[in-house]
Structure formats: structure tokens, C-alpha cells
Design a protein around this motif. Structure first.
Motif, mmCIF file in Angstrom:
data_model
loop_
_atom_site.group_PDB
_atom_site.id
_atom_site.type_symbol
_atom_site.label_atom_id
_atom_site.label_comp_id
_atom_site.label_asym_id
_atom_site.label_seq_id
_atom_site.Cartn_x
_atom_site.Cartn_y
_atom_site.Cartn_z
ATOM 1 N N ASP A 1 47.133 -118.567 28.309
ATOM 2 C CA ASP A 1 47.276 -117.675 27.337
ATOM 3 C C ASP A 1 48.639 -117.013 27.400
ATOM 4 O O ASP A 1 49.035 -116.249 28.400
ATOM 5 C CB ASP A 1 46.344 -116.551 27.586
ATOM 6 C CG ASP A 1 46.180 -115.430 26.386
ATOM 7 O OD1 ASP A 1 47.083 -115.712 25.433
ATOM 8 O OD2 ASP A 1 45.457 -114.576 26.366
ATOM 9 N N GLU A 2 49.404 -117.412 26.172
ATOM 10 C CA GLU A 2 50.900 -117.094 26.570
ATOM 11 C C GLU A 2 51.194 -115.516 26.176
ATOM 12 O O GLU A 2 52.055 -115.021 27.040
ATOM 13 C CB GLU A 2 51.691 -117.860 25.613
ATOM 14 C CG GLU A 2 51.603 -119.293 25.896
ATOM 15 C CD GLU A 2 52.436 -120.169 24.784
ATOM 16 O OE1 GLU A 2 53.223 -120.945 25.081
ATOM 17 O OE2 GLU A 2 52.408 -119.791 23.602
ATOM 18 N N ILE B 1 53.661 -119.331 35.699
ATOM 19 C CA ILE B 1 53.611 -117.943 35.133
ATOM 20 C C ILE B 1 55.240 -117.500 35.007
ATOM 21 O O ILE B 1 55.694 -116.720 34.128
ATOM 22 C CB ILE B 1 52.813 -117.111 35.795
ATOM 23 C CG1 ILE B 1 51.366 -117.713 35.557
ATOM 24 C CG2 ILE B 1 52.724 -115.471 35.508
ATOM 25 C CD1 ILE B 1 50.843 -117.638 34.133
ATOM 26 N N ASN B 2 55.777 -117.798 36.257
ATOM 27 C CA ASN B 2 57.167 -117.279 36.434
ATOM 28 C C ASN B 2 58.028 -117.658 35.247
ATOM 29 O O ASN B 2 58.948 -117.136 34.929
ATOM 30 C CB ASN B 2 57.830 -117.661 37.768
ATOM 31 C CG ASN B 2 57.022 -117.196 38.803
ATOM 32 O OD1 ASN B 2 56.578 -115.753 38.753
ATOM 33 N ND2 ASN B 2 57.308 -117.527 40.237
ATOM 34 N N PHE C 1 57.458 -113.674 28.226
ATOM 35 C CA PHE C 1 56.065 -113.530 28.130
ATOM 36 C C PHE C 1 55.487 -113.125 29.488
ATOM 37 O O PHE C 1 54.901 -113.732 30.253
ATOM 38 C CB PHE C 1 55.478 -114.943 27.925
ATOM 39 C CG PHE C 1 55.972 -115.634 26.513
ATOM 40 C CD1 PHE C 1 55.290 -115.307 25.392
ATOM 41 C CD2 PHE C 1 57.109 -116.284 26.611
ATOM 42 C CE1 PHE C 1 55.929 -116.055 24.113
ATOM 43 C CE2 PHE C 1 57.585 -116.937 25.324
ATOM 44 C CZ PHE C 1 56.922 -116.693 24.384
ATOM 45 N N ARG C 2 55.575 -111.678 29.493
ATOM 46 C CA ARG C 2 55.185 -110.962 30.692
ATOM 47 C C ARG C 2 53.642 -110.845 30.806
ATOM 48 O O ARG C 2 53.198 -110.561 31.800
ATOM 49 C CB ARG C 2 55.629 -109.401 30.808
ATOM 50 C CG ARG C 2 54.911 -108.628 29.684
ATOM 51 C CD ARG C 2 55.431 -107.134 29.568
ATOM 52 N NE ARG C 2 55.058 -106.660 30.692
ATOM 53 C CZ ARG C 2 53.983 -105.861 30.802
ATOM 54 N NH1 ARG C 2 53.158 -105.818 29.809
ATOM 55 N NH2 ARG C 2 53.699 -104.871 31.834
ATOM 56 N N ASP C 3 52.728 -111.075 29.802
ATOM 57 C CA ASP C 3 51.414 -111.149 29.894
ATOM 58 C C ASP C 3 50.729 -112.563 30.135
ATOM 59 O O ASP C 3 49.478 -112.460 30.113
ATOM 60 C CB ASP C 3 50.899 -110.231 28.730
ATOM 61 C CG ASP C 3 51.352 -109.014 28.489
ATOM 62 O OD1 ASP C 3 51.531 -108.408 29.446
ATOM 63 O OD2 ASP C 3 51.427 -108.468 27.273
ATOM 64 N N ASP D 1 55.860 -128.460 25.856
ATOM 65 C CA ASP D 1 55.748 -129.276 27.002
ATOM 66 C C ASP D 1 57.141 -129.639 27.667
ATOM 67 O O ASP D 1 57.159 -129.605 28.739
ATOM 68 C CB ASP D 1 55.067 -130.608 26.659
ATOM 69 C CG ASP D 1 53.397 -130.574 26.662
ATOM 70 O OD1 ASP D 1 53.066 -129.581 26.752
ATOM 71 O OD2 ASP D 1 53.076 -131.767 26.635
ATOM 72 N N LYS D 2 58.197 -129.678 26.570
ATOM 73 C CA LYS D 2 59.536 -130.003 27.081
ATOM 74 C C LYS D 2 60.028 -128.870 28.289
ATOM 75 O O LYS D 2 60.710 -129.082 29.233
ATOM 76 C CB LYS D 2 60.486 -130.360 26.115
ATOM 77 C CG LYS D 2 60.281 -131.540 25.648
ATOM 78 C CD LYS D 2 61.471 -131.940 24.525
ATOM 79 C CE LYS D 2 61.292 -133.353 23.760
ATOM 80 N NZ LYS D 2 62.185 -133.665 22.756
ATOM 81 N N LYS D 3 59.632 -127.611 27.898
ATOM 82 C CA LYS D 3 60.340 -126.554 28.580
ATOM 83 C C LYS D 3 59.459 -126.357 29.948
ATOM 84 O O LYS D 3 60.017 -125.926 31.078
ATOM 85 C CB LYS D 3 60.340 -125.268 27.779
ATOM 86 C CG LYS D 3 61.618 -125.242 26.662
ATOM 87 C CD LYS D 3 61.460 -123.839 26.110
ATOM 88 C CE LYS D 3 62.848 -123.633 25.212
ATOM 89 N NZ LYS D 3 62.598 -122.631 24.352
ATOM 90 N N ILE D 4 58.150 -126.788 29.729
ATOM 91 C CA ILE D 4 57.322 -126.420 30.785
ATOM 92 C C ILE D 4 57.290 -127.477 31.905
ATOM 93 O O ILE D 4 57.735 -127.553 32.957
ATOM 94 C CB ILE D 4 55.936 -126.327 30.296
ATOM 95 C CG1 ILE D 4 55.752 -125.038 29.632
ATOM 96 C CG2 ILE D 4 54.955 -126.368 31.608
ATOM 97 C CD1 ILE D 4 54.303 -124.865 29.029
#
Length: 878
Positions: A290-291, A257-258, A265-267, A213-216
Motif C-alpha cells: 500500500d503505497e 519501505i525505505n 511515500f512515508r506511509d 517495477d523498474k525503480k523497485i
């Protein structure tokens, strides 16, 4: 469509009547029915009825029917005609009937009813500014016709407008009421219930095992993935937007997503998301991700590069084997950064260059990238056109542009041209945008500069009131002056004043009658001779300030003064007192002149400017007790050497870049060769020779003055309207060649707003420090021979353009010392506050600050805190 079928019913003959009608010479208003076979007639007449204010041929022309054409009844010609009337949108009812049939000829009549017009529009439930926005956006005008489609469109636009404002549940109701006072007109009532503005209560992220959560979501000090959607009620989001709109959330899902792509995590994908009302004021959001797998760089190969070697491009890219596959960083190194791969090509003429990073192999968690380059040919600048300028001569604009016809195309030169045009001050910096038109076949590019002029001349006329009476100020500053036009009668003047060459002429007068007078004139140009960037300036000024007699401060006078201030007594009595309390035997006069020269340098880069200025000042004092010297005349001949670097992007509201200035002002060391014993000269004020010795000691003032100023501008957010952090550092020292001949002039007057009343062209230099009284850090008898000032200022623009308005909050610290030896940059007086700056084209900069000084300084009642202070700034940046 029911009206279409009605028309067709009227036009179809009853079964078996067609032959009988044709046998008659004239049939008026015949009956028709569907149950008949089509009959062919020649259209002999067509008339329209039911609509006023239009010519008949206009109304019948809409049908598409032409007199003399053959039509079938029943048939598609009549049906198509009715459709055309409906499609036109002006009519609420349409019918076509048979007026008569004469033999093979048929006469038709079109019955129309126009849609109502709008007589008035009432907005219910909106504020005035919202009503103005609605009027502009909805397109509903008084006097215009109203259609169902227009109503539906208006509801959709209004709904989107309030969604964007955060009113997700807003209800829009548009009602039509017949206007009984006007025929065929209606009153529109647009009623809007905005409900509660929706903010975000909670964002629930499911599946964020790798990032967390902190990074997001981010913290108070770090940025997260979401730029426009943040949870309300959290300290970390105090300066972030918490408003919810569908558009903002859709944008932030892409940003999420970016963010994953940035960490390799390109997918990463969003499986689902949902929004629900948490309460009347808040929504909550659930999102499941879905990471996928985290990827790393394995091999990078280059294909198609011939201009630059693979090793050179790899060094520019700065991505190595084993690095996380960070797609954001990859894009920055290819296109965005100043030293990006793309800029190496674009700054060398390869405008048509293109690079596509392609994933050619994926093995486990490793990716091979192939950099596919199309270099193309070098493009040269063909035409450079300047549009929107009719006030300043075109050659003056062109000399600031770094993209000349025949030059290789350069992205860096293009960006530098934007900055130089903005720095001129003659055009709206927010509207400067080059229009680039490449010609792939010829390998050239045309550049059109579409400029928006603004007036930057300034006229000042102001009146103020102080303890010594009325103070008037008159000033004129022409920023587009032309010295050549002043003397050349045959040259285009472009108006009454001699303008057009972008030179600066300023004239000023400030007076308080007998108490204070100041006159100044200054001329400068940045292009001496018009062909090279060589600066030249010349100025002259004179000021006189008379002292106030000691009995000015006695109780009786002050009582008269307060009586006047609060409405007691008369102006005449005050004026007489004012005249009586001036002391003509105590004054300071100052005469000065200067000549300056400057040159733009090419090393270390061409943002640097070297300037030289020779100045002469003559000080004339009589019984003046505010300096070390109180009587006689003194001369100051000095040379100023200044090195400046300015790379800011905007004069009025810089967002990025910096300003650095280091300067040295020196006088000749007169004491080194005049043979005088300054140790025993003019040290005893009680000596009968004190006045004469003062004049001898300071006949020629000597000193060396060092200054350093730096300001840096850092954007903290993206976009035109963004938060900008301004960081400032200032240091100043006034040294001496002989410790017994310290200069009584050019000292630092520190504290307050930096505008100390009558200090224009004064023998001291004023330095502002908000939160304290003017000069309180260098009180009388403690002249400042050293100072420092440090500032952190957070700015945000409310209005940009010709008129610029921005707010600011700041923390500030600094101090002054009466001896250079006592200079201590860690001994500071601190303050904090808020303010606003307003730039008006004809007036210049106006500023208001409130600040609180936290530390004690020497005041009228001994040492006391600076406390709460209001400051006013006029005509100059603080």
C-alpha cells in the motif's frame, strides 16, 4: 518427570505404617506408598551410586541435601533434589530410595546413570569446508556428553546455516548409535541432505502504481530497492545475488519501505507477502504494498541551536520548501555526508550533540519539520591509549594520531587518524577501530586505539632462468628501521636488528654473473628528526649489463640452447656456450646517487606533499647499440620537483580516495652556455670522429621531463568486501632545450608488464601496458619521448588483512611516440583482461594478469596484433 514420581513412590509410607516403623529400632528397605501423611526424619546418611570417575561428595552435593537437616517424607526436599540432578544435564536416569530407617534417623541412596559420551562424529553429505564449518558451529565435541537439548540445538543451527547458504529445503538428521567397543559411548551420524539451492524465479509486486517495477527492482545500470534478492535469468541481474534466504528477504522488505520513503511515500506499508516453490531449484515471491500518499516539505524550523545560526544550518541541510520528503536524503544531510549538519558539531568538539527531526504538522500532502537540537558542551580528549603495539616505538605511532590529549573532540580528526595508522603499514588496516569512551559528567572523552600488529618487512630470494642463464635476486626491505639504534648501543633495539622508528632501509642485489649485475641501497624517513613530518631519503646504486655477441643468435648456438631447454645435451655444454657468447667489449654501466627532501603541506589541504630530489647518474657505454649514444660516458645532474596528494584509505586494497602526482624533472640547459654547435655534432655514424663527438655531445645530458599520474578509487557496493572501480590516467613528456641535443636517456619503454627483466636502475623508464610485449610500443630505434595510459579496473577482494588477495578485470589503452610533436591522446592501443593480486607479508605484492591486445604494433614479424599475453608482477603495483 516420570522418574521423579518413581522416586516419590518409593519414599511414601503405606497408610498406617508410620507409627509402627518408628517403634522399631531398625527398618531396612522399607516399603512406601503415596497414601500416607508426611513424617519427619533427620537425614543421617546420603550415598550415590552408578557413576564412576567422580568423588562421592561431588555427586551427593548436587542434591542440595545436607546431613543433619530435617526432611519430610513424602515432601518437597526429595522432589527438589531429583530436579537438581536433571537440571545438571549429566544424567539420563535419577532415583532416590530409602536405604534404612533407625528411629528418627533416615539413610538415603541416590541411584544415577550418566548420559553417554560421544566417541566419534560422522558428517554425511557435506563437502570438506562445510564439515569444518559444522564442527565449529554445532559445538558437538568428541568425548563430550550428549543431551536431547544439544541435539535439538545442533539441528536448529545446521538448519539456519544451510538456509543462509540458499538451501531452503535442507533435511538434517542426527542419529545416535551405541558404540559397542566403548562402554556408555555413542557414535553420532549427522546426515544432511541439502536438496537444491533455492534461487528466485520471480518477484511479483502488487500495488506498485507510483514507483513501478523498474525503480523497485532496478536495471543493469540503476539500483533498485532490493539489495540481496533478485530474479534469476535476467541480464540486468547478472552481477547480483539471486539466492533466496528468509533473512535476506526480511531485510529487503525493509529496504523496499525505505525506497518508498526515499520518494516521499512515508506511509508505505507491506500488506502481505508469500513465498512458494516454483520448481526444485526456484522460489517465487508475491508481495502486496500500500503505497499511500506522496508527501512534500513545507516548513523547516530549528530549535535549540545556539552555536550555529539557523541560516547556516539551513544551507548545510540543503532541503527547501516544496522538495519531496526524502527521508534517506534527510538522514544523509543530517549525519552521513562530509558537510552534513552533524559533522559541523562533531568536528567542533560537540560530541554529545543530538538532533531529532520531528514532524510537527501534516496538512494534506505537506509536512512541517522541527529540527530539535541538543548541543551539549564541548568535549575535550582526555586519555589516548595505544594497545596491541610492542614492535614500533609508541611516539612513532602517536605522531600519526590526530586526536591528542587536550584537543577538542573531532570526528574528522578521528577518521583521519584511522587513515594515517593504516598508511603506516605496521598494523592490519581492517582491524583499526577506535574505542571511544565519553564521560558526560566531566565533558571529556577517552580514545583507545586497539591495534593488531603485522609484519611488513620483506625478504626476497629468487632464482630464474633466461636465455643468458641463471638469474639470482636477493633483497631486504626493513620498513621499521631505526638509524638511531644502529649507532646507539644503549638504546632499546627490540630484537637483533635496529628497528622501532618506522624508517625504511632497502638493500638489493641482482646478478647473472658476468652478464648482469645490479646493487642498490636506499634509506628514507617520513619524520626527519622525529618531530615534524619532513621526508628525507638518500640512495645509491650501480648496475652493469654486458651485451651478447652477435653469434649468440646463430643457428648452432640456438640449437644448443633448445637442446638444453628440452633435456638434450648437458648443462656443462650449455654453460660453456654461454660463457663463449658473452661480449665483454659491449656493455653499459650505470652509477647513481640521490638525496631527497619532502614536506607535508597544509594548503590546499594536508593531504598534499611537496618533494624535491637531486640526482646524479653517470652512464658508461662501450659499443652499446640500444641508445642514440653507443660509446663514451655521459653525466646526468637533475632536480625533480613533485607535488603529490594521497587520500586513499588503505595501502593494500584502497576502497575510496585518490592519488595525484605531478612532477617535473629538469637538468641545467648546458647547451645554452657551452658554445657548441650541436647541429653538426655526432650526426654521421660513419664519421671517424663519431665516437669522440658523441662523448662531447652527451657529456652532460639535458632535458625537461613532465609527468602526471592520477588514480581514483570508487566503491560500487557497500561493506568491507565490495566492488571497487579504479580509474587511472597517466601522461608523460620528455622535452629538450635544443632540438639537436635530445636526451638519449630517460626515455619511455612502453608495453607489457612494466618489469622488463634487467631494467632496474636502467637509463629508460618502463611503463606497462598489458596485452602487448614488453617495449613493443617503443621498439628499438623508436625511443619514447611521450606516452599516455588510461585504465578502468574493477576489483573485488577475496581475502583482507595481513594477507590480501583480490581479483580484477580491466580495460586499458595507451600509446607512445618518438616525438613530443606527434603526441595524440586519442591514438591508443587497446587491451582488456583479468588478473589477481596477492600480498604476502614477507614477500610483498605478487600479481598475475591475462590480457588481450586488440591493436597492431611493430613486432618481429612486422605489424601484428598484441593478442593473448600473460604478465607477471612482483613487488610493485602495476
Amino acid at each position: 518427570m516420570n522418574n521423579i514420581y518413581k522416586a516419590i513412590i518409593f519414599l511414601i509410607f503405606f497408610v498406617g505404617t508410620s507409627q509402627q516403623l518408628k517403634a522399631q529400632q531398625t527398618v531396612v528397605k522399607p516399603s512406601v506408598t503415596y497414601a500416607s501423611n508426611p513424617e519427619t526424619y533427620r537425614l543421617a546418611g546420603l550415598i550415590a551410586s552408578g557413576v564412576e570417575g567422580y568423588e562421592d561428595y561431588v555427586l551427593t552435593g548436587i542434591s542440595g541435601l545436607v546431613i543433619g537437616q530435617t526432611i519430610e517424607i513424602p515432601g518437597t526436599a526429595i522432589t527438589d533434589a531429583v530436579k537438581r540432578y536433571w537440571k545438571h544435564g549429566l544424567f539420563s536416569d535419577v532415583a532416590i530410595t530409602i536405604d534404612s530407617i533407625i528411629g528418627e534417623n533416615i539413610y538415603l541412596q541416590v541411584h544415577l546413570k550418566t548420559r553417554p559420551r560421544v566417541s566419534s562424529i560422522n558428517y554425511i553429505g557435506l563437502k570438506k569446508n562445510e564439515m569444518n564449518d559444522m564442527e565449529k558451529k554445532l559445538g558437538l565435541l568428541k568425548g563430550g556428553q550428549i543431551t536431547p537439548n544439544m541435539i535439538a540445538r545442533a539441528k536448529k543451527i545446521a538448519k539456519k546455516y544451510f538456509d543462509d547458504k540458499g538451501y531452503k529445503d535442507a533435511d538434517i538428521d542426527i542419529r545416535q548409535c551405541e558404540d559397542v567397543t566403548n562402554k556408555n559411548q555413542v557414535i553420532l551420524d549427522i546426515e544432511i541432505d541439502k536438496k537444491q539451492k533455492k534461487r528466485i524465479r520471480q518477484i511479483i509486486i502488487d500495488g506498485d502504481k507510483q514507483l513501478g517495477d523498474k525503480k523497485i527492482k532496478g536495471t543493469f545500470l540503476t539500483k533498485g530497492a532490493f539489495k540481496k534478492t533478485h530474479e534469476a535469468g535476467k541480464l540486468a541481474n547478472i552481477l547480483k545475488s539471486k539466492k533466496y534466504t528468509p533473512e535476506r528477504w526480511a531485510e529487503d522488505k525493509k529496504n523496499l519501505i525505505n525506497k518508498y520513503n526515499e520518494y516521499g511515500f512515508r506511509d508505505a506499508t507491506i500488506i502481505r507477502d508469500s513465498i512458494w516453490n516454483a520448481d526444485d531449484k526456484h522460489v517465487s515471491i508475491y508481495i502486496k504494498v500500500d503505497e499511500g500518499k506522496k508527501y512534500y516539505i513545507r516548513n523547516i524550523t530549528w530549535v535549540g541551536n545556539t552555536v550555529y545560526s539557523t541560516d547556516y544550518l539551513s544551507r548545510l541541510l540543503n532541503i527547501n520548501k516544496g522538495d519531496v520528503y526524502n527521508q534517506k536524503y534527510l538522514d544523509k544531510r543530517l549525519r552521513e555526508d562530509e558537510d552534513a549538519v552533524g559533522n559541523a558539531y562533531w568536528n567542533n568538539g560537540y560530541m554529545f550533540y543530538n538532533l531529532q527531526p520531528t514532524e510537527v504538522n501534516i496538512v494534506g500532502d505537506s509536512i512541517d519539520l522541527e529540527m530539535r537540537i541538543f548541543e551539549g558542551q564541548q568535549a575535550h580528549v582526555n586519555h589516548v591509549r595505544i594497545n596491541g603495539n610492542d614492535r614500533i616505538y609508541e611516539n612513532v605511532v602517536r605522531r600519526e594520531i590526530r586526536t591528542k590529549p587536550g584537543d577538542l573532540f573531532s570526528k574528522e580528526a578521528l577518521q583521519r587518524s584511522v587513515r594515517e595508522l593504516a598508511s603506516m603499514g605496521h598494523f592490519d588496516p581492517e582491524a583499526i577501530e577506535p574505542d571511544i569512551r565519553p564521560d558526560y559528567e566531566n565533558g571529556t572523552v577517552d580514545i583507545n586505539w586497539n591495534l593488531k600488529q603485522k609484519s611488513n618487512d620483506q625478504v626476497e630470494f629468487s632464482l630464474g632462468w633466461g636465455q643468458t642463464g641463471l638469474l639470482g635476486r636477493v633483497g631486504l626491505k626493513l620498513n621499521n628501521f631505526s638509524m638511531a639504534n644502529l649507532f646507539n648501543k644503549n638504546r632499546d633495539r627490540r630484537g637483533i636488528l635496529p628497528v622501532g622508528d618506522g624508517e625504511v632501509l632497502s638493500l638489493g642485489l641482482q646478478t647473472n654473473a658476468r652478464y648482469y649485475q645490479s646493487y642498490n641501497a636506499q634509506y628514507s624517513t617520513n619524520w626527519l628528526g622525529g618531530k615534524r613530518p619532513v621526508q628525507f631519503s638518500v640512495g645509491i646504486y650501480f648496475s652493469k649489463q654486458t651485451n651478447v655477441a652477435s653469434n649468440y643468435y646463430n643457428r648452432g648456438y640456438m640449437q644448443n640452447y633448445y637442446n638444453y631447454q628440452y633435456g638434450y645435451g648437458s648443462y656443462g655444454n650449455y654453460y660453456n656456450n654461454y660463457e663463449n657468447y658473452l661480449d665483454p667489449n659491449s656493455y653499459v654501466k650505470l652509477f647513481g646517487a640521490n638525496v631527497g627532501w619532502g614536506k607535508r603541506l597544509s594548503w590546499p589541504d594536508d593531504y598534499f606533499t611537496l618533494s624535491l630530489m637531486i640526482s646524479y647518474q653517470r652512464y658508461m657505454l662501450k659499443n652499446w647499440s640500444y641508445f642514440i649514444m653507443s660509446n663514451g660516458s655521459a653525466n646526468n645532474l637533475n632536480l625533480n620537483i613533485s607535488l603529490n596528494r594521497t587520500s586513499t584509505d588503505n595501502q593494500l586494497f584502497p576502497r575510496r580516495g585518490s592519488e595525484f602526482t605531478t612532477s617535473l624533472t629538469i637538468t641545467p640547459p648546458w647547451s645554452s652556455w657551452d658554445g657548441k654547435d650541436y647541429r653538426n655534432l655526432a650526426n654521421d655514424p660513419n664519421s671517424p670522429n663519431y665516437s669522440r663527438e658523441q662523448q662531447e655531445k652527451y657529456k652532460w645530458v639535458e632535458y625537461h621531463k613532465w609527468k602526471f599520474k592520477a588514480r581514483m578509487f570508487t566503491p560500487l557496493t557497500n561493506g568491507t568486501k565490495c566492488f571497487v572501480l579504479m580509474t587511472r590516467v597517466e601522461l608523460g613528456l620528455l622535452g629538450n632545450y635544443n632540438k639537436y641535443k635530445k636526451s638519449p636517456f630517460e626515455t619511455y619503454y612502453v608495453g607489457g608488464d612494466g618489469m622488463s627483466g634487467y631494467t632496474a636502475n636502467y637509463p629508460t623508464e618502463t611503463i606497462g601496458l598489458r596485452g602487448y610485449e614488453n617495449g613493443s610500443l617503443t621498439p628499438r630505434g623508436q625511443e619514447g619521448y611521450a606516452y599516455d595510459r588510461f585504465t578502468l579496473e574493477l576489483r573485488y577482494p577475496f581475502l583482507l588483512g595481513n594477507t590480501t588477495v583480490y581479483g580484477l578485470g580491466f580495460v586499458e589503452a595507451g600509446n607512445a611516440w618518438s616525438s613530443v610533436k606527434d603526441f595524440n591522446p586519442f591514438d591508443m592501443k587497446r587491451s582488456a583482461g583479468v588478473g589477481v593480486r596477492i600480498y604476502l607479508p614477507m614477500i610483498g605484492l605478487i600479481g598475475f594478469d591475462w590480457a588481450y591486445g586488440f591493436d597492431k604494433v611493430l613486432g618481429e614479424n612486422g605489424f601484428e596484433k598484441g593478442g593473448s599475453k600473460f604478465h607477471f608482477v612482483l613487488g610493485q603495483e602495476f
